[in-house]
Design an enzyme around this catalytic site. Structure first.
Site, PDB file in Angstrom:
ATOM      1  N   CYS A   2       5.873  15.743   8.542  1.00 57.57           N
ATOM      2  CA  CYS A   2       6.348  16.780   9.465  1.00 57.57           C
ATOM      3  C   CYS A   2       5.890  16.481  10.890  1.00 57.57           C
ATOM      4  CB  CYS A   2       5.780  18.122   9.059  1.00 57.57           C
ATOM      5  SG  CYS A   2       6.041  18.475   7.326  1.00 57.57           S
ATOM      6  N   ARG A  27       9.722  10.444  12.755  1.00 56.31           N
ATOM      7  CA  ARG A  27       8.858  10.712  11.604  1.00 56.31           C
ATOM      8  C   ARG A  27       9.666  11.106  10.371  1.00 56.31           C
ATOM      9  NH1 ARG A  27       3.526  11.827  13.310  1.00 56.31           N
ATOM     10  NH2 ARG A  27       3.091  13.331  11.670  1.00 56.31           N
ATOM     11  N   TRP A  74       9.419  17.725   6.699  1.00 56.51           N
ATOM     12  CA  TRP A  74       9.744  16.742   5.661  1.00 56.51           C
ATOM     13  C   TRP A  74       9.268  17.404   4.374  1.00 56.51           C
ATOM     14  CZ3 TRP A  74      11.966  12.102   4.599  1.00 56.51           C
ATOM     15  CH2 TRP A  74      11.553  11.420   3.444  1.00 56.51           C
ATOM     16  N   ASN A 100       1.571  20.673   9.094  1.00 58.40           N
ATOM     17  CA  ASN A 100       1.856  19.341   8.568  1.00 58.40           C
ATOM     18  C   ASN A 100       0.746  19.028   7.576  1.00 58.40           C
ATOM     19  OD1 ASN A 100       2.343  16.601   8.185  1.00 58.40           O
ATOM     20  ND2 ASN A 100       1.505  15.993  10.168  1.00 58.40           N
ATOM     21  N   GLY A 101       1.104  18.526   6.389  1.00 59.29           N
ATOM     22  CA  GLY A 101       0.082  18.183   5.396  1.00 59.29           C
ATOM     23  C   GLY A 101       0.387  18.817   4.063  1.00 59.29           C
ATOM     24  N   GLU A 486       6.704  -8.342  -6.557  1.00 56.88           N
ATOM     25  CA  GLU A 486       6.795  -7.553  -5.325  1.00 56.88           C
ATOM     26  C   GLU A 486       6.324  -8.364  -4.115  1.00 56.88           C
ATOM     27  OE1 GLU A 486       8.292  -5.136  -4.371  1.00 56.88           O
ATOM     28  OE2 GLU A 486       7.275  -4.372  -2.593  1.00 56.88           O
ATOM     29  N   LYS A 490       8.690  -8.949  -0.843  1.00 58.19           N
ATOM     30  CA  LYS A 490       8.263  -8.544   0.508  1.00 58.19           C
ATOM     31  C   LYS A 490       8.421  -9.698   1.472  1.00 58.19           C
ATOM     32  CE  LYS A 490       8.329  -5.403   0.490  1.00 58.19           C
ATOM     33  NZ  LYS A 490       8.829  -4.365  -0.274  1.00 58.19           N
ATOM     34  N   GLU A 493      12.117 -10.619   2.235  1.00 59.54           N
ATOM     35  CA  GLU A 493      12.820  -9.585   3.012  1.00 59.54           C
ATOM     36  C   GLU A 493      12.551  -9.693   4.513  1.00 59.54           C
ATOM     37  OE1 GLU A 493      11.395  -5.934   0.887  1.00 59.54           O
ATOM     38  OE2 GLU A 493      13.465  -5.319   1.208  1.00 59.54           O
ATOM     39  N   HIS A 509       7.170 -24.923 -17.487  1.00 59.13           N
ATOM     40  CA  HIS A 509       8.487 -24.886 -18.150  1.00 59.13           C
ATOM     41  C   HIS A 509       9.620 -25.089 -17.162  1.00 59.13           C
ATOM     42  CE1 HIS A 509       6.573 -23.747 -21.888  1.00 59.13           C
ATOM     43  NE2 HIS A 509       5.821 -22.922 -21.177  1.00 59.13           N
ATOM     44  N   LYS A 608      18.106   0.420   4.484  1.00 58.34           N
ATOM     45  CA  LYS A 608      16.990   1.143   3.874  1.00 58.34           C
ATOM     46  C   LYS A 608      17.419   1.798   2.571  1.00 58.34           C
ATOM     47  CE  LYS A 608      12.848   2.810   3.618  1.00 58.34           C
ATOM     48  NZ  LYS A 608      11.859   1.855   3.095  1.00 58.34           N
TER      49      LYS A 608
HETATM   50  O1  M6R Z   1      15.228   3.967  -2.419  1.00 64.05           O
HETATM   51  P1  M6R Z   1      14.989   3.110  -3.621  1.00 64.05           P
HETATM   52  O2  M6R Z   1      13.561   3.052  -4.031  1.00 64.05           O
HETATM   53  O3  M6R Z   1      15.864   3.484  -4.777  1.00 64.05           O
HETATM   54  O4  M6R Z   1      15.421   1.658  -3.170  1.00 64.05           O
HETATM   55  C1  M6R Z   1      15.430   0.591  -4.054  1.00 64.05           C
HETATM   56  C2  M6R Z   1      15.542  -0.726  -3.314  1.00 64.05           C
HETATM   57  O5  M6R Z   1      16.739  -0.773  -2.592  1.00 64.05           O
HETATM   58  C3  M6R Z   1      14.383  -0.947  -2.359  1.00 64.05           C
HETATM   59  O6  M6R Z   1      13.151  -0.877  -3.019  1.00 64.05           O
HETATM   60  C4  M6R Z   1      14.492  -2.295  -1.655  1.00 64.05           C
HETATM   61  O7  M6R Z   1      14.309  -3.328  -2.568  1.00 64.05           O
HETATM   62  C5  M6R Z   1      13.500  -2.355  -0.496  1.00 64.05           C
HETATM   63  N1  M6R Z   1      14.103  -2.931   0.642  1.00 64.05           N
HETATM   64  C6  M6R Z   1      12.269  -3.092  -0.839  1.00 64.05           C
HETATM   65  O8  M6R Z   1      11.438  -3.327   0.238  1.00 64.05           O
END
Ligand code: M6R
Length: 613
Positions: A2, A27, A74, A100-101, A486, A490, A493, A509, A608
């Protein structure tokens, strides 16, 4: 997260508040509102939706006055709606509060206030604060004393702005955990969650510290500690531009969100822990029913995409180790088209930060069509996933702005670990004493994440030598193999470096054929029983020319001969380590992106929220 603003001065507060709220839009929010004292009464205008909707409402129902508070919400407790939007009032409408919180003991306080006859209008935790201030105000007739008494009863986190009709010459502000600043103008003063909100009016601010209380008048500001003792602080002169101010001084949102993890992990965990004598003794998910179904569960099915899927892969190891129940994890885009076998007594979990991912939603709907009860783990209250699932467990991570998920991932892991611990306890696959021991350890995770964030030198040094590598492979065994997925996502990306994850035992393998001098191998090593095997894998790639980087809690020197660089992380139970070992990898990805001249907040080709297939 928030946003809070407040104004006292000679101007009309309404446009100042709306303008300041606009500077906090980054935010994230789902509703907005203001409360202004018009010389007679406190008038509130609040709506679900964007600030534009609030402006339209104000245009029709104008309010003017030189004292006011405002808020962008939020949602955490209660869906986004006009009623749940802030400000919230006491019953007689003489006290207004923005917050907020998360108030962890709000359910207890609400029940008590209701037993005193108070009638609540919203589902928020914040409304408790307005009624509690009113309760103490009736005794003291002093708004400062009433706020002071109220915050002493609040557990959790808060930044507050408070107006009282009987004291139209002041705003009271207080904070614990959540940020709050006081902007110092000439014959006008401000409060705000963040500096950008006030930069148009002043560059001189107080940063309130933990549990400090500020009383703002038009021409001066008084500051107090939690006991009401007056304190003196030096104002800070801000010389940042607006865009760096929005990022709290961090260069990018991704870095800011990485650094928010200790706080958001606490927000996600603490309200669900039950404490006795200062120690956590149980987990309560008010939102879930841990009935016979969980006790008798024969199978857990987890479906998600991207980073959320990786949280599911870690959860498979955690649930299977602790609760001894088999887990099937699937990417939603595969699950929906493979005619999956679903059973009505499955525990079916979807995970989605945004709650809007098209494939995850399709999987959720498929499960529901087959009569399966769906539990969602999501960060977004009011999202489609949260509305369509049967139960929702929220990650209270606040809005994630950077496209690459960081804090959403670790808070998803936190929820999943807590579910696994609770399931293990009720299934009696762990003893009562181990349960308590694990809860104590869980409670220390945010602090351990903080420790990692305080020492970034070795990661930066290693990045500066390796950010141009052609290939980066992440390897690990057991939990670390799941974490590697993961780590690789990261890095690819945000840096666009070719990165892949392999279970370390799979190297021979096939993947080892790719190793050459232009390869970096990053090994995560948090399972002591498997150190020796992993060290052999690292030596194998090193002898073929790869550079090697190891993320481990080991102190025994197990990797001293195989690693070019070691990043030490604190030790914890193996099933909690994924919440720690991912942090250096997030930083590694971030710094590689920056070295390569990329904007880590907006990677090419990525959105996103993936709302289409
Ligand atoms: O909003 P969601 O968690 O469902 O999104 C899933 C993926 O699109 C999301 O995690 C994507 O892989 C990100 N860009 C990872 O950093």
């Amino acid at each position: 997260m928030c946003g809070i603003v407040g104004y006292i001065g000679n101007k009309n507060a309404t446009p100042v508040l709306v303008n300041a709220l606009k500077k906090l839009e980054y935010r994230g929010y789902d509703s907005a509102g203001i409360a202004v004292f018009n010389g007679q009464d406190i008038l509130v205008r609040k709506v679900k939706g964007a600030l534009k909707a609030l402006e339209e409402k104000i245009a029709k129902e104008t309010i003017e006055g030189s004292l006011g508070i405002g808020h962008t919400r939020w949602a955490t407790h209660g869906e986004p709606s006009d009623i749940n939007a802030h400000p919230h009032l006491n019953e007689s409408g003489t006290i207004a509060v923005v917050h907020n919180g998360i108030i962890e003991n709000f359910a207890k306080l609400k029940a008590w206030l209701q037993s005193e006859g108070v009638v609540f209008k919203s589902d928020t935790d914040t409304e408790v604060i307005a009624h509690l201030i009113n309760y103490y105000y009736e005794y003291s007739l002093d708004i400062f004393e009433a706020v002071k008494a109220t915050v002493n009863r609040l557990e959790g986190s808060y930044a507050l702005g408070v107006l009282c009709k009987d004291f139209p010459d002041r705003i009271i502000a207080a904070r614990k955990e959540c940020p709050l600043i006081v902007g110092l103008g000439k014959d006008e003063n401000f409060i705000a969650s963040d500096v950008p909100a006030v930069l148009e009016y002043t560059r001189d601010v107080y940063f309130l510290d933990q549990k400090e209380i500020a009383v703002l008048y038009k021409d001066h500001v008084d500051l107090f500690d939690e006991d009401g003792n007056r304190i003196i602080k030096q104002p800070f002169h801000v010389d940042w531009d607006i865009s760096s101010a929005e990022k709290g001084g961090y260069e990018h949102f991704m870095l800011k969100e990485i650094h928010e993890q200790p706080k958001v992990l606490t927000d996600t965990m603490r309200p669900r822990l039950v404490f006795e004598g200062g120690a956590p003794v149980d987990i309560k998910f008010d939102e879930l029913c841990f009935d016979e179904k969980w006790k008798e569960a024969k199978r857990i099915v987890i479906v998600a995409c991207g980073t959320a899927y990786h949280a599911g892969v870690v959860a498979k190891y955690v649930f299977e180790q602790l609760a001894r129940v088999p887990v099937v994890v699937d990417v939603a885009s595969e699950f929906r088209y493979r005619n999956p076998i679903l059973c009505k007594d499955d525990i079916f979990i979807v995970i989605s930060q945004s709650g809007e991912t098209a494939d995850t939603l399709a999987a959720l709907r498929l499960a529901k069509q087959n009569g399966v009860h769906v539990t969602a783990i999501t960060n977004c209250v009011g999202s489609t996933v949260s509305r369509e699932a049967d139960d929702v467990v929220y990650t209270w991570a606040g809005p994630e702005i950077a496209v690459a998920s960081t804090k959403a991932y670790t808070t998803q892991l936190m929820c999943l670990c807590m579910l696994a611990l609770k399931a293990a306890f009720i299934k009696e696959t762990i003893s009562a004493s181990d349960y308590k021991k694990y809860l104590c350890e869980l409670n220390s995770i945010p602090e351990k994440v903080q420790q990692i964030l305080e020492d970034k030198a070795s990661i930066q040094r290693f990045v500066s030598k390796n950010y141009n590598k052609q290939k980066v492979f992440f390897i690990g065994r057991q939990y670390d193999s799941a974490t590697s997925l993961e780590c690789a996502l990261k890095l690819k990306e945000v840096s666009y470096m070719h990165s892949e994850a392999f279970a370390a035992g799979e190297l021979k393998h096939g993947p080892i054929a790719l190793i050459d001098t232009d390869t970096l191998v990053v090994a995560t090593a948090t399972v002591p029983e498997l150190y020796e095997k992993l060290a052999s894998n690292i030596i194998e790639v090193k002898s073929r020319g790869a550079s090697t980087f190891v993320i481990t809690q080991d102190d025994s020197g197990a990797f001293s001969s195989s690693a070019d660089e070691i990043v030490k992380i604190p030790s914890t139970e193996s099933f909690f380590e994924p919440m720690l070992s991912i942090i250096p990898a997030q930083l590694f990805a971030y710094y590689c992106a920056v070295h390569r001249g990329n904007n880590p907040d907006k990677p090419r080709n990525l959105a996103k929220s993936v709302t289409v297939e």
